[in-house]
Design a protein around this motif. Structure first.
Motif, short mmCIF file in Angstrom:
data_model
loop_
_atom_site.label_atom_id
_atom_site.label_comp_id
_atom_site.label_asym_id
_atom_site.label_seq_id
_atom_site.Cartn_x
_atom_site.Cartn_y
_atom_site.Cartn_z
N TYR A 127 24.03 37.49 30.86
CA TYR A 127 25.01 36.42 30.76
C TYR A 127 26.30 36.91 30.10
O TYR A 127 27.15 36.12 29.73
CB TYR A 127 24.43 35.21 30.02
CG TYR A 127 23.63 34.34 30.95
CD1 TYR A 127 24.23 33.35 31.71
CD2 TYR A 127 22.26 34.52 31.11
CE1 TYR A 127 23.51 32.57 32.58
CE2 TYR A 127 21.52 33.75 31.98
CZ TYR A 127 22.15 32.77 32.72
OH TYR A 127 21.43 31.99 33.59
N GLN A 128 26.40 38.21 29.91
CA GLN A 128 27.64 38.82 29.43
C GLN A 128 28.04 38.38 28.04
O GLN A 128 29.24 38.26 27.75
CB GLN A 128 28.79 38.50 30.39
CG GLN A 128 28.51 38.74 31.84
CD GLN A 128 28.23 40.18 32.15
OE1 GLN A 128 27.11 40.52 32.49
NE2 GLN A 128 29.22 41.02 32.00
N VAL A 129 27.06 38.12 27.17
CA VAL A 129 27.40 37.75 25.80
C VAL A 129 28.26 38.84 25.17
O VAL A 129 28.14 40.01 25.50
CB VAL A 129 26.15 37.55 24.91
CG1 VAL A 129 25.38 36.33 25.34
CG2 VAL A 129 25.26 38.78 24.94
N ASP A 130 29.12 38.42 24.25
CA ASP A 130 29.98 39.38 23.56
C ASP A 130 29.27 39.96 22.35
O ASP A 130 29.68 40.97 21.80
CB ASP A 130 31.26 38.69 23.07
CG ASP A 130 32.24 38.46 24.20
OD1 ASP A 130 32.14 39.17 25.22
OD2 ASP A 130 33.08 37.56 24.08
N CYS A 131 28.22 39.26 21.92
CA CYS A 131 27.62 39.60 20.65
C CYS A 131 26.26 38.90 20.56
O CYS A 131 26.10 37.80 21.08
CB CYS A 131 28.56 39.09 19.56
SG CYS A 131 28.00 39.31 17.89
N VAL A 132 25.29 39.55 19.92
CA VAL A 132 23.97 38.93 19.78
C VAL A 132 23.58 38.89 18.31
O VAL A 132 23.70 39.89 17.60
CB VAL A 132 22.90 39.73 20.56
CG1 VAL A 132 21.50 39.26 20.21
CG2 VAL A 132 23.12 39.62 22.07
N ILE A 133 23.12 37.74 17.86
CA ILE A 133 22.60 37.60 16.50
C ILE A 133 21.08 37.57 16.59
O ILE A 133 20.52 36.66 17.21
CB ILE A 133 23.08 36.29 15.84
CG1 ILE A 133 24.57 36.05 16.06
CG2 ILE A 133 22.70 36.27 14.37
CD1 ILE A 133 25.46 37.13 15.54
N ALA A 134 20.44 38.56 16.01
CA ALA A 134 18.98 38.60 16.03
C ALA A 134 18.45 38.00 14.73
O ALA A 134 18.56 38.62 13.67
CB ALA A 134 18.50 40.02 16.21
N THR A 135 17.93 36.80 14.81
CA THR A 135 17.47 36.10 13.60
C THR A 135 15.97 36.28 13.42
O THR A 135 15.19 35.98 14.33
CB THR A 135 17.79 34.60 13.71
OG1 THR A 135 19.15 34.44 14.05
CG2 THR A 135 17.49 33.89 12.41
N GLY A 136 15.58 36.76 12.27
CA GLY A 136 14.16 36.92 11.96
C GLY A 136 13.40 37.66 13.05
O GLY A 136 12.25 37.34 13.33
N ALA A 137 14.05 38.66 13.64
CA ALA A 137 13.43 39.37 14.76
C ALA A 137 12.34 40.33 14.27
O ALA A 137 12.47 40.91 13.20
CB ALA A 137 14.48 40.13 15.53
#
Lengths: 336, 336
Positions: free
Chosen positions: A125-135
DNA sequence: CGCATTTGCTCAATCGATGAAGCAAGATTT
DNA sequence: AAATCTTGCTTCATCGATTGAGCAAATGCG
């Protein structure tokens, strides 16, 4: 599967036709840079009016295909079943929108495979940035995203490859432990070592909290045996079973308990009800997590609230300043 | 805002080049219909291998632009701060994915303007379908979506223009009220009328629950004065203030209370703590909502759990059967 | 061997929005 | 009056994936 029928959506070409102008002009007007493109005010107003009349909605897919940045910011969360993650997600959405970003959130139910799958989908989906929470494996996510040129930030649990924003688990746990010990002292007159229930031995937060837990015991000169630590995972059932088994094993119990999350607390309380050696009133419990209803109902339950607004503020700061270094920001939690 | 840099993502053209074939073949292979398109197994395998080596990720925007259906299913939720909406969202995500749909969720914090805005955004993202959960004005959303040829389903709160899936609020409230009354009788020996706290007078659920509440009183031949009903909204602060004011007004209190959600319960408990006429133990409370920690900690709190799995199952059934009629499906809640 | 069919691919148009380049008409300068 | 600039548009290529149409080679059939 019948998510049916849409009678050809209105496009900028339809609007251009109606306005007797070009699609280019329509596009310029509707995305706001008509001044830059030297479109007259009259035409701009005409197009805007027609667009409204026709109930025109931009086709994001087409728009994003053309643009370099999507302004989509993805977040991967493990669960929605507690106030901590709930408030993270809710505030994240609000803050993202305020910054002109589109939040895309996915819940992975602590399933490592789903986490990776979710990251992959976000890249699509071409996100600009990913936040990985509690991964469970944040670095894997970072690697995957880095390969696509997408940056990541770890929230709640740290990683080695991307900046992380987490609670100051050590300080929080030390203070919480101190308070439980004080409560035990005041209520039961004794300062026996506490039990530590929940979390995964391998995860950073659990290790840091354990360190704080041990430190607080040391501060008071209390010897803490290893068997007091039950890092059985977060799920309520796991905690309940673990306490049950320990019960059967004949090891000594303490009336003071450090519980690693409200979710684990659920299992602890269930065990106390069903099979606890003494009644609920006879326990002094501290929980590294916050839930307003527990705070109100659990008289003998101390709580630590992780500072979600501060954590998210820090996170967006990192994004805005383009910080790529795998630094760890520790945010002090709030004790009540 | 620097959500920076991506070194040109790999596209099917890059893969085609590497494989010495055409983009068309690559596309066919990667989206699974290479058999239909008569691509040989060898070529398919070669392309798949190269795609993996290159860490290729489909560009959804491009793909969706071309396809008729997006298979994106949107959900609008009011809040994430309780177990009810939390489990709705979590299960919705899981079920949607299992059905090959991509869930897109937005939290609107009970803000009517945001709801409309969210619906509009979802249309831009070409969703195939929108689920309006607990929306303040579901019909407005339905109209907006209908204009774009997108169908909607109302969840939790019903609308007049689209199918709705809600709890059987009347039956649930009647039974819950019955239980609170029984508890009052048993514990306090009396059967005074209860108070009803929380919810909005105008919303369907509150009205139906009130109807059940009144009915249960009537069943027992108990006269219920209007002043016992305090539909002050769901927010904790509202409930706390309302009870405070009522306290000051000198109107009689009852020790039995019907509380309209766990969120409202928070305010009620806060008021009991700070300014309640008697202690918490002296209340018999019932809550139309479920929270496992409250169920464990609140000894004198009865709870009704809305049957989220059944509600979502019904919802997806409506989608799959292409049901457009504005029917209302009432799902019986679970009492504990 | 000649013709029809099947196999395995490629070509090119398309989805809707965007923006660089270009162009005509009017305004301004010299 | 010629040269230049400005204004207000339009044209067209492009983003990446999809798909109908088409084509050459291989295979089958009589």
């Amino acid at each position: 599967m019948s998510l049916d029928r849409q009678q050809k959506r209105t496009t900028i070409y339809d609007l251009a036709e109606l306005a007797g102008t070009s699609a280019s002009a329509v596009s310029a007007v509707l995305n706001g840079n008509w001044k830059k493109r030297r479109i007259s005010k009259q035409l701009a107003e005409k197009i805007t009016r027609i667009a409204e009349e026709q109930g025109y909605a931009l086709n994001m897919q087409a728009s994003l295909l053309r643009r370099e940045k999507s302004h989509i910011i993805g977040m991967i969360v493990p669960k929605y079943d507690n106030r901590y993650f709930g408030s993270i997600v809710e505030l994240f959405e609000t803050m993202a929108r305020d910054k002109g970003l589109f939040p895309l959130i996915t819940c992975t139910r602590r399933d490592p495979a789903l986490e990776i799958e979710a990251a992959r989908t976000m890249l699509s989906y071409q996100v600009d940035c990913v936040i990985a929470t509690g991964a469970t494996d944040p670095d894997r996510i970072t690697e995957l995203c880095a390969a696509a040129g997408v940056r990541t930030i770890n929230l709640d649990l740290p990683g080695k490859l991307a900046p992380s924003v987490i609670s100051d688990n050590f300080a929080g746990a030390r203070e919480l432990t101190r308070r439980i010990l004080a409560s035990c002292h005041q209520r039961f007159g004794s300062m026996e070592p506490l039990m530590f229930v929940g979390g995964r031995g391998g995860d950073h937060n659990t290790m840091e909290r354990l360190r704080g837990f041990r430190q607080a015991h040391a501060d008071h000169g209390i010897h803490l045996e290893d068997h007091r630590v039950i890092a059985c995972g977060y799920a309520p059932e796991k905690a309940q079973t673990a306490l049950q088994e320990r019960s059967a094993s004949g090891l000594p119990f303490s009336r003071g308990m450090f519980v690693n999350s409200t979710i684990t607390l659920e299992g602890v309380l269930r065990w106390v009800r069903l099979a606890g050696p003494v009644s609920e009133q006879e326990f002094a419990v501290g929980c590294f997590d916050y839930d307003p209803l527990v705070a109100l109902l659990g008289d003998n339950i101390e709580m630590v609230r992780q500072d979600v607004p501060a954590m998210l503020a820090r996170m967006f700061e990192l994004i805005e300043h383009g910080n790529f270094e795998p630094t760890v920001s520790e945010i002090p939690p709030v004790l009540r």
